[in-house]
Design a protein around this motif. Sequence first.
Motif, PDB file in Angstrom:
ATOM      1  N   ASN A 143      -2.780  -3.512  -6.464  1.00 64.00           N
ATOM      2  CA  ASN A 143      -3.430  -2.975  -5.257  1.00 64.00           C
ATOM      3  C   ASN A 143      -4.100  -4.072  -4.428  1.00 64.00           C
ATOM      4  O   ASN A 143      -5.307  -4.082  -4.205  1.00 64.00           O
ATOM      5  CB  ASN A 143      -4.436  -1.880  -5.626  1.00 64.00           C
ATOM      6  CG  ASN A 143      -3.743  -0.648  -6.164  1.00 64.00           C
ATOM      7  OD1 ASN A 143      -2.717  -0.220  -5.631  1.00 64.00           O
ATOM      8  ND2 ASN A 143      -4.278  -0.064  -7.227  1.00 64.00           N
TER       9      ASN A 143
ATOM     10  N   THR B  60      -5.549  -5.948  -1.486  1.00 65.69           N
ATOM     11  CA  THR B  60      -6.200  -5.434  -0.280  1.00 65.69           C
ATOM     12  C   THR B  60      -5.646  -6.139   0.959  1.00 65.69           C
ATOM     13  O   THR B  60      -5.085  -7.237   0.878  1.00 65.69           O
ATOM     14  CB  THR B  60      -7.716  -5.627  -0.331  1.00 65.69           C
ATOM     15  OG1 THR B  60      -8.011  -7.040  -0.241  1.00 65.69           O
ATOM     16  CG2 THR B  60      -8.305  -5.065  -1.614  1.00 65.69           C
TER      17      THR B  60
ATOM     18  N   ASN C  38       0.855  -1.186   0.000  1.00 69.07           N
ATOM     19  CA  ASN C  38       0.000   0.000   0.000  1.00 69.07           C
ATOM     20  C   ASN C  38       0.892   1.238   0.000  1.00 69.07           C
ATOM     21  O   ASN C  38       0.988   1.961   0.988  1.00 69.07           O
ATOM     22  CB  ASN C  38      -0.916  -0.019   1.231  1.00 69.07           C
ATOM     23  CG  ASN C  38      -2.026   1.012   1.142  1.00 69.07           C
ATOM     24  OD1 ASN C  38      -2.063   1.823   0.234  1.00 69.07           O
ATOM     25  ND2 ASN C  38      -2.937   0.972   2.096  1.00 69.07           N
TER      26      ASN C  38
ATOM     27  N   GLN D 297       6.367  -1.995  -3.881  1.00 68.52           N
ATOM     28  CA  GLN D 297       5.045  -2.586  -4.061  1.00 68.52           C
ATOM     29  C   GLN D 297       5.015  -3.476  -5.299  1.00 68.52           C
ATOM     30  O   GLN D 297       4.475  -4.589  -5.262  1.00 68.52           O
ATOM     31  CB  GLN D 297       3.980  -1.502  -4.177  1.00 68.52           C
ATOM     32  CG  GLN D 297       2.567  -2.063  -4.358  1.00 68.52           C
ATOM     33  CD  GLN D 297       1.487  -1.023  -4.188  1.00 68.52           C
ATOM     34  OE1 GLN D 297       1.708   0.015  -3.567  1.00 68.52           O
ATOM     35  NE2 GLN D 297       0.310  -1.279  -4.741  1.00 68.52           N
TER      36      GLN D 297
END
Length: 259
Positions: A133, A135, A89, A99
Amino acid sequence: MGVTPLGRTCHLIVDDKYKILFNFIPKVSCSTWKKVFKLLRKTHSNGHVRYLSTYENDEKKYRLENYRKALFVREPISRTLSLYLHKFNSRDPKRIPIQRAWENMYGKNIVKLYRKGYTTLSSYTEETEPLLNITFSEWIQYITDIGDGIKLSQITDHFLPQHLVSTPCAIQYDFIGHFENLTTEAPYMLKFLGVDNVVAYPHVRESKAVNTLVNEYKQVSFDLINRLQKYYHADYELFGYSFTDTLHSFVAGATDEGE
């Protein structure tokens, strides 16, 4: 739990002058501790940190039996969140490469497992595709689904249970500090090791961990939080943490926010 003291020594920093072994655990201020021990070594040697894994077995055994051994640990759910925020994140643009690297290692498998109808996975590259992305809920589901299938490495040591990294049942630590009490326990540990007159732990900034925990875990189902607690149950038992207290901090934080 059956690992011998000689089995996992790559995380043990050695200082032969002061007869110290310090076990660093990723996401438990390990970068700062490495700097502290590097500065300590600079006072009497070349400044390069040396690890117990670089010694011969008889030398390892001697140090494990005769040196003072120290360790810092962290509340497991807080540590898991810290890993996720840093690796998956990236609110700081400078961390985007980190990331992308973690998405390549784990994210592609995660979306394949948990995102139905995801069609662009095969074309994902670091440079051309949008970030996956991942979660927080997906990350929790992934590590708890695999569980014992995750083996210790220089990457997985960032999120595997801390007892697997530090093997406290095999290595008899003389001091176990807690990340949450760094302000008081870090200086105390250095004093206990007899080096507080040589090096000091840097100033610890005020933590907003409880607020961050509340905000992030509000988006996670209780089922996943419970699975996470089971995954880290040995850390809770061995290192004096309480999952009940952690849940209470969630509830208290949520209540304060609503007032």
